[in-house]
Design a protein around this motif. Structure first.
Motif, PDB file in Angstrom:
ATOM      1  N   GLY A   1       0.778  -1.238   0.000  1.00 42.42           N
ATOM      2  CA  GLY A   1       0.000   0.000   0.000  1.00 42.42           C
ATOM      3  C   GLY A   1       0.803   1.279   0.000  1.00 42.42           C
ATOM      4  N   PHE A   2       2.075   1.223  -0.354  1.00 43.86           N
ATOM      5  CA  PHE A   2       2.895   2.445  -0.388  1.00 43.86           C
ATOM      6  C   PHE A   2       2.343   3.447  -1.398  1.00 43.86           C
ATOM      7  CE2 PHE A   2       6.204   4.815  -2.648  1.00 43.86           C
ATOM      8  CZ  PHE A   2       6.657   5.604  -1.615  1.00 43.86           C
ATOM      9  N   GLN A   3       2.356   4.718  -1.000  1.00 49.36           N
ATOM     10  CA  GLN A   3       2.026   5.835  -1.883  1.00 49.36           C
ATOM     11  C   GLN A   3       3.114   6.895  -1.712  1.00 49.36           C
ATOM     12  OE1 GLN A   3      -0.429   5.871  -4.093  1.00 49.36           O
ATOM     13  NE2 GLN A   3      -1.219   3.890  -3.405  1.00 49.36           N
ATOM     14  N   PRO A   4       3.470   7.638  -2.771  1.00 50.20           N
ATOM     15  CA  PRO A   4       4.597   8.584  -2.692  1.00 50.20           C
ATOM     16  C   PRO A   4       4.501   9.619  -1.578  1.00 50.20           C
ATOM     17  CG  PRO A   4       3.921   8.273  -4.968  1.00 50.20           C
ATOM     18  CD  PRO A   4       2.925   7.547  -4.130  1.00 50.20           C
ATOM     19  N   TRP A   5       3.288  10.116  -1.293  1.00 52.42           N
ATOM     20  CA  TRP A   5       3.169  11.143  -0.248  1.00 52.42           C
ATOM     21  C   TRP A   5       3.531  10.622   1.135  1.00 52.42           C
ATOM     22  CZ3 TRP A   5      -1.328   9.400  -2.823  1.00 52.42           C
ATOM     23  CH2 TRP A   5      -2.151   8.563  -2.077  1.00 52.42           C
ATOM     24  N   GLN A   6       3.510   9.303   1.287  1.00 51.50           N
ATOM     25  CA  GLN A   6       3.833   8.727   2.587  1.00 51.50           C
ATOM     26  C   GLN A   6       5.290   8.957   2.982  1.00 51.50           C
ATOM     27  OE1 GLN A   6       2.649   4.622   2.150  1.00 51.50           O
ATOM     28  NE2 GLN A   6       0.470   5.140   1.979  1.00 51.50           N
ATOM     29  N   LEU A   7       6.155   9.305   2.020  1.00 51.03           N
ATOM     30  CA  LEU A   7       7.563   9.602   2.317  1.00 51.03           C
ATOM     31  C   LEU A   7       7.686  10.773   3.290  1.00 51.03           C
ATOM     32  CD1 LEU A   7       9.156   9.233  -1.234  1.00 51.03           C
ATOM     33  CD2 LEU A   7       9.428   7.669   0.710  1.00 51.03           C
ATOM     34  N   VAL A   8       6.664  11.620   3.354  1.00 50.48           N
ATOM     35  CA  VAL A   8       6.656  12.756   4.283  1.00 50.48           C
ATOM     36  C   VAL A   8       5.530  12.639   5.304  1.00 50.48           C
ATOM     37  CG1 VAL A   8       6.381  15.262   4.469  1.00 50.48           C
ATOM     38  CG2 VAL A   8       7.733  14.296   2.597  1.00 50.48           C
ATOM     39  N   SER A   9       4.357  12.196   4.861  1.00 53.06           N
ATOM     40  CA  SER A   9       3.181  12.219   5.740  1.00 53.06           C
ATOM     41  C   SER A   9       3.336  11.351   6.986  1.00 53.06           C
ATOM     42  CB  SER A   9       1.931  11.796   4.963  1.00 53.06           C
ATOM     43  OG  SER A   9       2.008  10.456   4.522  1.00 53.06           O
ATOM     44  N   TYR A  10       4.080  10.254   6.877  1.00 50.37           N
ATOM     45  CA  TYR A  10       4.241   9.354   8.035  1.00 50.37           C
ATOM     46  C   TYR A  10       4.850  10.064   9.238  1.00 50.37           C
ATOM     47  CZ  TYR A  10       9.325   9.032   7.824  1.00 50.37           C
ATOM     48  OH  TYR A  10      10.662   9.322   7.886  1.00 50.37           O
ATOM     49  N   ALA A  11       5.663  11.089   8.959  1.00 47.75           N
ATOM     50  CA  ALA A  11       6.392  11.776  10.030  1.00 47.75           C
ATOM     51  C   ALA A  11       5.483  12.643  10.894  1.00 47.75           C
ATOM     52  CB  ALA A  11       7.511  12.622   9.435  1.00 47.75           C
ATOM     53  N   PHE A  12       4.221  12.831  10.475  1.00 52.01           N
ATOM     54  CA  PHE A  12       3.293  13.635  11.257  1.00 52.01           C
ATOM     55  C   PHE A  12       2.316  12.771  12.050  1.00 52.01           C
ATOM     56  CE2 PHE A  12       4.874  16.467   8.016  1.00 52.01           C
ATOM     57  CZ  PHE A  12       5.123  17.628   8.739  1.00 52.01           C
ATOM     58  N   LEU A  13       2.393  11.455  11.897  1.00 50.94           N
ATOM     59  CA  LEU A  13       1.547  10.529  12.639  1.00 50.94           C
ATOM     60  C   LEU A  13       2.357   9.923  13.778  1.00 50.94           C
ATOM     61  CD1 LEU A  13      -0.027   8.605   9.618  1.00 50.94           C
ATOM     62  CD2 LEU A  13      -1.073  10.476  10.907  1.00 50.94           C
ATOM     63  N   HIS A  14       1.690   9.626  14.884  1.00 47.54           N
ATOM     64  CA  HIS A  14       2.395   9.023  16.021  1.00 47.54           C
ATOM     65  C   HIS A  14       1.554   7.923  16.656  1.00 47.54           C
ATOM     66  CE1 HIS A  14       4.864  12.619  15.513  1.00 47.54           C
ATOM     67  NE2 HIS A  14       5.808  11.911  16.087  1.00 47.54           N
ATOM     68  N   GLY A  15       2.255   6.968  17.259  1.00 44.47           N
ATOM     69  CA  GLY A  15       1.602   5.798  17.817  1.00 44.47           C
ATOM     70  C   GLY A  15       1.147   5.949  19.255  1.00 44.47           C
ATOM     71  N   GLY A  16       1.151   7.120  19.808  1.00 43.30           N
ATOM     72  CA  GLY A  16       0.709   7.326  21.178  1.00 43.30           C
ATOM     73  C   GLY A  16       1.268   8.624  21.735  1.00 43.30           C
TER      74      GLY A  16
ATOM     75  N   THR B   1       5.005   2.332   9.179  1.00 47.63           N
ATOM     76  CA  THR B   1       5.901   3.128  10.018  1.00 47.63           C
ATOM     77  C   THR B   1       5.287   4.508  10.214  1.00 47.63           C
ATOM     78  OG1 THR B   1       7.821   1.971   9.120  1.00 47.63           O
ATOM     79  CG2 THR B   1       8.240   4.091  10.175  1.00 47.63           C
ATOM     80  N   VAL B   2       5.334   5.002  11.453  1.00 41.89           N
ATOM     81  CA  VAL B   2       4.858   6.353  11.753  1.00 41.89           C
ATOM     82  C   VAL B   2       5.838   7.025  12.716  1.00 41.89           C
ATOM     83  CG1 VAL B   2       2.403   5.851  11.410  1.00 41.89           C
ATOM     84  CG2 VAL B   2       3.404   5.559  13.682  1.00 41.89           C
ATOM     85  N   GLY B   3       5.814   8.350  12.717  1.00 45.23           N
ATOM     86  CA  GLY B   3       6.582   9.110  13.701  1.00 45.23           C
ATOM     87  C   GLY B   3       7.631  10.008  13.087  1.00 45.23           C
ATOM     88  N   ALA B   4       7.929  11.071  13.800  1.00 43.48           N
ATOM     89  CA  ALA B   4       8.903  12.066  13.362  1.00 43.48           C
ATOM     90  C   ALA B   4      10.332  11.691  13.724  1.00 43.48           C
ATOM     91  CB  ALA B   4       8.559  13.419  13.988  1.00 43.48           C
TER      92      ALA B   4
END
Length: 195
Positions: free
Chosen positions: A41-56, A111-114
């Motif tokens: 399910g990889f999409q190109p925007w995820q190269l940056v967007s993942y860094a704004f999500l966090h697991g807790g 993967t998520v997190g800054a």
């Protein structure tokens, strides 16, 4: 304290906090914007967007402490544009490193997190202010920034290779440091005279 933050660090802090709240309201954000492996399910925007999500909350808190601790002084030193360029390069390099690792191991977890960007800032801080004293949370022993960065890099490499502390993207952290190192080398090369 908030008023003392530099503009880019403040904007990144606010964005991370708002998106963390949005994650609770719209759980589908995680599915669409986390960094998924290439075959899952990889999409190109995820190269940056993942860094704004966090697991807790703890994950978010540690990353934002790192953002403020290292990013604010780097922004004062470099300026806003350069800090944002550096942070983004660290985030993207961390993502590319994580994609390479998950592909080679056939992992399908997102993967998520800054953290990749924060590890880049840690390396940048250590390279710009190598002898500045840093006191980590654990253990609270003062040490020069260069040693702090080396210890963290070594720990991440060890944990990644041995598979200890599973569920943490150790190689993404190292990728963020590599991205930061590449940016600083590039900037230094541009600043050197050509003979």
């Amino acid at each position: 304290m908030f008023s003392r933050l530099e503009p880019t660090v403040r904007a990144l802090l606010i964005a991370n906090l708002l998106i963390f709240v949005a994650e609770w309201l719209l759980p589908s954000l995680f599915n669409d914007f986390a960094l998924w492996p290439l075959a899952a399910g990889f999409q190109p925007w995820q190269l940056v967007s993942y860094a704004f999500l966090h697991g807790g909350i703890a994950h978010l808190a540690f990353n934002m402490i790192g953002l403020v601790s290292f990013g604010n002084e780097l922004e004062q030193y470099w300026g806003s544009k350069r800090l944002l360029t550096f942070y983004t390069a660290s985030v993207v390099t961390a993502a590319l490193t994580q994609l390479a690792v998950t592909s080679s191991l056939s992992e399908i977890a997102p993967t998520v997190g800054a953290s990749g960007g924060i590890y880049g800032l840690l390396l940048g801080f250590a390279m710009m202010f190598p002898n500045r004293k840093v006191i980590p949370l654990i253990p609270p022993i003062p040490m020069p920034a260069w040693l702090f960065a080396v210890i963290f890099a070594g720990l991440e490499l060890y944990l990644g290779v041995t598979g200890t502390a599973a569920g943490i993207a150790h190689f993404a952290h190292l990728g963020g440091m590599i991205g930061g190192w590449i940016m600083i080398r590039r900037w230094r090369r541009r600043a050197s005279p050509i003979y």
